[in-house]
Design an enzyme around this catalytic site. Structure first.
Site, PDB file in Angstrom:
ATOM      1  N   ASP A  40       0.844  -1.206   0.000  1.00 23.35           N
ATOM      2  CA  ASP A  40       0.000   0.000   0.000  1.00 23.35           C
ATOM      3  C   ASP A  40       0.876   1.251   0.000  1.00 23.35           C
ATOM      4  O   ASP A  40       1.810   1.345   0.805  1.00 23.35           O
ATOM      5  CB  ASP A  40      -0.896  -0.033   1.252  1.00 23.35           C
ATOM      6  CG  ASP A  40      -2.083   0.916   1.153  1.00 23.35           C
ATOM      7  OD1 ASP A  40      -1.942   2.008   0.574  1.00 23.35           O
ATOM      8  OD2 ASP A  40      -3.162   0.558   1.678  1.00 23.35           O
ATOM      9  N   HIS A  78      -0.507   4.512  -0.006  1.00 18.96           N
ATOM     10  CA  HIS A  78      -1.221   5.696   0.503  1.00 18.96           C
ATOM     11  C   HIS A  78      -0.602   6.166   1.822  1.00 18.96           C
ATOM     12  O   HIS A  78      -0.565   5.403   2.782  1.00 18.96           O
ATOM     13  CB  HIS A  78      -2.695   5.355   0.713  1.00 18.96           C
ATOM     14  CG  HIS A  78      -3.398   4.980  -0.550  1.00 18.96           C
ATOM     15  ND1 HIS A  78      -3.475   3.685  -0.992  1.00 18.96           N
ATOM     16  CD2 HIS A  78      -4.029   5.738  -1.481  1.00 18.96           C
ATOM     17  CE1 HIS A  78      -4.152   3.655  -2.140  1.00 18.96           C
ATOM     18  NE2 HIS A  78      -4.495   4.890  -2.461  1.00 18.96           N
ATOM     19  N   SER A 105      -5.405  -4.205   2.249  1.00 21.08           N
ATOM     20  CA  SER A 105      -4.576  -3.853   3.403  1.00 21.08           C
ATOM     21  C   SER A 105      -5.201  -4.260   4.730  1.00 21.08           C
ATOM     22  O   SER A 105      -4.499  -4.501   5.711  1.00 21.08           O
ATOM     23  CB  SER A 105      -4.295  -2.352   3.415  1.00 21.08           C
ATOM     24  OG  SER A 105      -3.604  -1.983   2.247  1.00 21.08           O
TER      25      SER A 105
END
Ligand code: B1M
Length: 215
Positions: free
Chosen positions: A98, A100, A151
């Site tokens: 991930d 972000h 996630s």
């Protein structure tokens, strides 16, 4: 148009030209954190909706994210910082797979400004790195962030792995795809009976939980 409206548009459009002037103007009436939490995050919400609806392409989402980051970086030195001694240490990371990190970095800023030492491991972090860092830094907590549905599964697996490594460090979980129910049922169960797992809805919730842990 007010500075706030222009700022929201800038996030949606990924338009950084003149960003600083609008931020300075908005700061005359709003605190930096309020600008982030209302104006800028409102813009990111629109970006997420447009992207989700197929009305915005990924490169433009990236421009919006870069604009958001630039705005937060500009505002950060203007935020109030708690004086005094260290209140505790948290190892913070976006989980494996991930990228972000805007939310995670917001958590970093808010905890740092409130007297915590934040060891920010970055994005796509394998759980082994979190475990190593938690040991080395004698962390009071581990914080995981992740925005993809995938996630949330990684977080649960990470908790099993941390428990297997013999740690019972309290863990904070945050990110848009999580639900309180998933954290408090599945994740708590995955961590076993000794370790504590808590859901942080937003960065301030993270601070409240950290205050409870570090007491
Ligand atoms: Co992506 N993305 N993205 N993206 N992106 C989402 C998450 C998505 C919901 C958009 C959508 O479809 N509507 C969707 C996920 C779908 C899903 O899994 N269900 C998505 C997708 C699909 C993807 C890609 C797969 C797209 C692709 O490549 N086809 C790809 C994934 C890459 C990867 O990770 N492997 C991708 C890429 C990107 C960009 C790189 C372009 C960019 C990220 C840039 C960056 O972060 N450096 C991006 C962005 C910007 C978004 C949206 C639009 C905005 C995210 C954001 O920054 N929000 C997002 C839409 C959405 O979230 N609705 C989306 C602002 C931020 C402050 O919020 O991080 O949620 P957030 O943090 C909040 C809380 O969650 C909480 O506190 C904050 C508020 O105070 N919080 C914590 C978060 N972590 C915490 C930890 C804590 C405590 C609280 O303690 C530990």
């Amino acid at each position: 148009e007010t500075a706030e409206e222009r700022l929201k548009d800038r996030i949606v459009d990924g338009d950084r030209k003149g960003l600083e002037a609008d931020l300075a103007e908005a700061m005359q009436t709003m605190a930096p954190l309020d600008i982030i939490n209302t104006v800028l995050l409102d813009g990111m919400k629109v970006v997420g909706e447009l992207f989700g609806a197929g009305k915005m392409q990924l490169p433009f989402v990236l421009q919006s994210a870069e604009t958001m980051k630039a705005a937060v970086a500009w505002l950060e030195p203007h935020m109030e910082r708690a004086e005094g001694q260290q209140r505790g240490t948290i190892v913070l990371a976006t989980v494996k797979g991930d990228v972000h990190d805007i939310g995670k970095n917001l958590v970093d800023i808010i905890l740092t400004n409130n007297g915590y030492r934040v060891v920010n491991l970055g994005i796509k972090v394998p759980v082994a790195d979190m475990i190593d860092a938690a040991r080395k830094e004698k962390a009071d907590a581990i914080g995981m962030s992740g925005l993809l549905v995938k996630s949330t599964v990684i977080m649960r697996e990470n908790l099993e792995e941390i428990a297997r490594a013999g740690l019972d460090t309290p863990v904070l979980l945050g990110g848009a795809a999580l639900t309180r129910n998933y954290v408090e049922e599945d994740c708590v169960a995955a961590y076993g009976t000794t370790g504590r797992v808590a859901y942080a809805r937003d960065a301030f919730d993270g601070l409240t939980l950290m205050d409870q842990i570090a007491q």
